[in-house]
Enzyme design. Structure first.
Site, short mmCIF file in Angstrom:
data_model
loop_
_atom_site.label_atom_id
_atom_site.label_comp_id
_atom_site.label_asym_id
_atom_site.label_seq_id
_atom_site.Cartn_x
_atom_site.Cartn_y
_atom_site.Cartn_z
N SER A 41 -13.89 -15.26 4.08
CA SER A 41 -12.94 -14.82 4.10
C SER A 41 -13.52 -13.43 4.56
O SER A 41 -12.71 -12.93 4.91
CB SER A 41 -12.22 -14.43 2.40
OG SER A 41 -13.39 -14.18 1.52
N ASN A 128 -15.86 -15.06 -9.34
CA ASN A 128 -15.19 -14.44 -9.71
C ASN A 128 -14.63 -13.84 -10.70
O ASN A 128 -13.29 -12.90 -10.47
CB ASN A 128 -14.62 -16.36 -11.04
CG ASN A 128 -14.50 -17.18 -9.96
OD1 ASN A 128 -15.25 -17.69 -9.18
ND2 ASN A 128 -15.33 -18.81 -10.83
N THR A 173 31.94 3.94 2.20
CA THR A 173 32.17 2.66 1.03
C THR A 173 32.59 1.51 2.56
O THR A 173 33.63 1.51 2.94
CB THR A 173 32.81 2.20 -0.64
OG1 THR A 173 33.75 2.69 0.21
CG2 THR A 173 32.65 4.06 -0.99
N HIS A 174 31.45 0.16 2.04
CA HIS A 174 32.30 -0.83 3.57
C HIS A 174 32.21 0.10 5.01
O HIS A 174 32.64 -1.02 5.64
CB HIS A 174 33.34 -0.93 3.09
CG HIS A 174 34.08 -1.22 1.65
ND1 HIS A 174 33.87 -2.67 1.11
CD2 HIS A 174 34.56 -0.69 0.48
CE1 HIS A 174 34.29 -2.84 -0.76
NE2 HIS A 174 34.93 -1.43 -0.62
N SER A 295 13.74 4.31 28.00
CA SER A 295 13.69 2.35 28.77
C SER A 295 13.59 2.57 29.46
O SER A 295 13.38 3.58 30.34
CB SER A 295 15.75 2.39 28.68
OG SER A 295 15.82 1.42 29.74
N LYS A 301 18.74 7.02 28.38
CA LYS A 301 18.47 5.84 26.48
C LYS A 301 17.16 7.18 26.36
O LYS A 301 16.62 7.63 27.05
CB LYS A 301 18.12 4.07 27.03
CG LYS A 301 18.87 3.29 27.02
CD LYS A 301 20.51 3.72 26.27
CE LYS A 301 19.72 2.87 25.32
NZ LYS A 301 19.87 1.64 25.42
N ASN A 303 15.92 5.82 22.01
CA ASN A 303 16.14 4.28 21.20
C ASN A 303 15.30 5.21 19.78
O ASN A 303 14.14 6.23 19.96
CB ASN A 303 15.24 3.02 21.55
CG ASN A 303 15.87 3.25 22.76
OD1 ASN A 303 17.77 3.13 23.36
ND2 ASN A 303 15.34 2.25 24.04
N GLU A 308 13.63 1.66 14.07
CA GLU A 308 13.99 0.01 13.99
C GLU A 308 13.17 -0.75 13.55
O GLU A 308 12.96 -2.04 12.43
CB GLU A 308 14.26 -0.45 15.66
CG GLU A 308 15.55 -0.18 16.06
CD GLU A 308 15.75 -0.47 17.44
OE1 GLU A 308 14.89 0.84 18.18
OE2 GLU A 308 15.92 -0.97 18.08
N TYR A 335 -9.86 -19.57 -11.67
CA TYR A 335 -9.83 -19.63 -10.51
C TYR A 335 -9.63 -20.59 -9.87
O TYR A 335 -10.57 -21.96 -9.47
CB TYR A 335 -11.64 -19.08 -9.76
CG TYR A 335 -11.61 -18.78 -8.74
CD1 TYR A 335 -11.17 -17.63 -8.19
CD2 TYR A 335 -11.94 -19.68 -7.69
CE1 TYR A 335 -11.03 -17.25 -6.44
CE2 TYR A 335 -12.08 -19.23 -6.65
CZ TYR A 335 -11.95 -17.74 -6.04
OH TYR A 335 -12.17 -17.68 -4.75
N GLN A 340 -7.57 -17.32 -2.80
CA GLN A 340 -8.66 -16.03 -1.76
C GLN A 340 -7.42 -16.00 -0.80
O GLN A 340 -7.48 -14.61 0.26
CB GLN A 340 -10.22 -16.51 -0.90
CG GLN A 340 -10.39 -16.18 0.11
CD GLN A 340 -11.76 -16.95 0.68
OE1 GLN A 340 -12.88 -16.88 -0.34
NE2 GLN A 340 -11.65 -17.83 1.70
N LYS A 343 -5.12 -11.39 -0.05
CA LYS A 343 -5.73 -10.59 0.00
C LYS A 343 -5.10 -9.71 1.45
O LYS A 343 -4.28 -9.21 1.22
CB LYS A 343 -7.35 -10.65 0.43
CG LYS A 343 -8.17 -10.76 -0.77
CD LYS A 343 -9.75 -10.98 -0.14
CE LYS A 343 -10.57 -11.44 -1.70
NZ LYS A 343 -9.37 -12.59 -2.33
N1 ARG Z 1 -13.97 -15.06 -1.21
C1 ARG Z 1 -13.14 -15.47 -2.77
C2 ARG Z 1 -12.04 -15.27 -2.89
O1 ARG Z 1 -11.84 -14.34 -1.95
C3 ARG Z 1 -14.49 -14.84 -3.98
C4 ARG Z 1 -14.48 -15.81 -5.27
C5 ARG Z 1 -15.16 -17.27 -4.82
N2 ARG Z 1 -15.60 -17.60 -5.64
C6 ARG Z 1 -15.96 -19.10 -5.56
N3 ARG Z 1 -16.08 -19.85 -7.17
N4 ARG Z 1 -16.14 -19.66 -4.77
O2 ARG Z 1 -11.31 -15.19 -3.57
#
Ligand code: ARG
Length: 477
Positions: A41, A128, A173-174, A295, A301, A303, A308, A335, A340, A343
């Site tokens: 990660s 964790n 409205t509408h 454009s 144009k 835009n 958008e 966990y 992971q 993120k």
């Molecule tokens: N990179 C992991 C995550 O984002 C960190 C935690 C990893 N923990 C483990 N027991 N392998 O969740």
């Protein structure tokens, strides 16, 4: 498949021969390249390095205060973390995919810098609770940044409301013309929405502000740690009460994404109005060169691309919410590596919302209303018919339903004659309701209509000015 890893993340395509230095004691060899790729990660969680270093500092200080590590070790760790932070800041830190994630990368570099003291940092801690902490801190920081941006956008809307508190425009409205309103009132509607968005984020922030550190892998630790001390050092209200919950909870992330998606939906509605208002048949507003594009083929144009894109990015932000919801569904405690996957949606939603808030503030600041067009359409489509019906109720004491019917007949008459209500003669009006007097023409103008809507929350220019002043004051503090 395209290489989407960040440029300075090394990704060797052959297996590493040696086992991981941080957890490889019972391993004879290294992971396959594809194992490393799916497992790592670090390509995205390196964004949390500040939170990771802050968490390690608080943890180390507590370990020393409780006599679990020595003061000398603490000094080495602090010095090492200073250097790690400086290297990352300077861009000289080497992020290596072999270290999986930001937690291991920081720790490995710390050990390289200060040796055994660095090896003691992970006492009474697991990745964790470490990742649970870092993500919480990251979301908390993101909320604080987004909050400042929401305030900025609200101020911009308030300025438009102050400038245009009495500028009539059609209220819909509408998407059919309903009643005249004021441009300022319309701007302040979005201020109210953003105020609720801020309060949703604030609720999320208050609920997430408990510290998971010290839950360790899942069961807590046998070391005599002080979780209140680390919680306080990191600005949390208290430590989380259950270690299993502490390492497995991501509901604050879902709450954040839900609030982000509601806010994005609000922005998308304003964006859609900007797109419509800019279109030639409407021409309610103008945006300058700063917030429009041309454009490549049609030279005339102009835009509204930013609007958008704000409208479109709502899909990504709500998609992030759905994505993490699906990741979390049915995960057994505690966990799981699934988590992971929290993120990327979080980062993408926060980035996208920040961009949308900034672009929307820019457009609102840039936006110039077209008074003549707004005024003209404010009175079109028999927009003051309700004012006529209200007059029949007030002056002739007609029941509202009867007044509604009489007005309907007058509208039909005007429509057949190809005029608006003001274009009917008194005699024509009296042919439908004989007691109507000349006085009725006083309520048919757009200005009278908006000025008369002075009940609390109504569109009257005086109300709008007062609300805008009150928001200006609230947003100043
Ligand atoms: N990179 C992991 C995550 O984002 C960190 C935690 C990893 N923990 C483990 N027991 N392998 O969740």
């Amino acid at each position: 498949m395209p290489d989407t890893s960040s440029p300075d993340t090394k990704k060797p395509d052959t297996p590493k021969p040696e086992a991981n230095a941080l957890w490889g004691g019972r391993f004879a060899g290294g992971p396959a390249a594809i194992m490393q790729e799916i497992n790592a990660s670090i390509g995205f969680d390196r964004r949390m390095w500040r939170q990771d270093v802050a968490g390690s500092r608080a943890h180390a200080a507590m370990l020393a205060a409780k006599g679990i590590i020595s003061e000398a070790d603490l000094a080495d760790i602090s010095r090492g973390l200073d250097q790690v932070a400086a290297e990352i800041e300077a861009g000289s830190f080497v992020f290596d995919i072999a270290q999986e994630d930001i937690h291991m990368a920081v720790e490995a570099r710390l050990i390289a810098l200060v040796g055994d003291a660095g090896r003691r940092l992970h006492t009474a801690r697991s990745r964790n609770d470490q990742v649970a902490l870092d993500v919480r801190l990251w979301v908390r920081d993101a909320i604080d940044q987004l909050d400042a941006q929401m305030v900025e956008l609200m101020r911009t809307l308030v300025e438009q409301a102050e400038r245009n508190n009495d500028l009539p425009m059609p209220g819909f409205t509408h998407l059919q013309i309903g009643q005249p309103v004021t441009f300022g009132h319309h701007m302040l509607a979005y201020v109210e929405m953003l105020a609720r968005d801020r309060s949703r984020f604030a609720d999320c922030r208050a609920r997430l502000n408990e510290c998971p550190l010290g839950a360790a892998a899942l069961a807590g630790t046998s070391f005599p740690i002080d979780r209140h001390m680390t919680a306080q050092a990191l600005g949390f209200a208290r430590p989380m009460a259950n270690s299993l919950d502490a390492v497995s909870d991501r509901d604050y992330a879902l709450e954040f994404l839900s609030a982000a998606s509601t806010c994005a939906i609000h922005l998308s509605r304003l964006a859609e109005e900007i797109v419509i208002w800019m279109s030639a048949p409407w021409r309610f507003i103008r945006l300058t060169d700063a917030f429009t594009t041309g454009s490549s083929i049609m030279p005339q144009k102009r835009n509204p691309d930013a609007a958008e894109l704000v409208r479109a990015k709502t899909g990504r932000i709500t998609g992030a919410f759905v994505s993490l919801t699906m990741v979390m569904k049915g995960l057994p405690l505690t966990y799981g590596k699934d988590m992971q996957e929290d993120k990327e949606p979080l980062f993408d939603a926060a980035d996208s919302l920040a961009l949308c808030l900034a672009a929307t503030a820019g457009m609102v600041r840039d936006m110039v209303p077209e008074p003549a067009n707004l005024r003209r359409w404010a009175g079109a489509g028999f927009a003051t018919a309700t004012d006529l019906a209200d007059w029949l109720v007030r002056t002739l004491n007609l029941p509202f339903r009867t007044a509604h019917h009489v007005t309907g007949r007058l509208v039909a008459m005007a429509e057949a004659k190809g005029t608006d209500l003001e274009g009917l003669t008194l005699a024509e009006m009296q042919s439908v309701e004989s007691r109507i007097t000349r006085e009725v023409f006083g309520v048919l103008s757009v200005e009278n209509s908006v000025a008369s809507r002075s009940c609390y929350g109504g569109t009257a220019p005086a109300n709008v000015a007062a609300q805008a002043a009150s928001w200006r004051q609230r947003l100043a503090s």
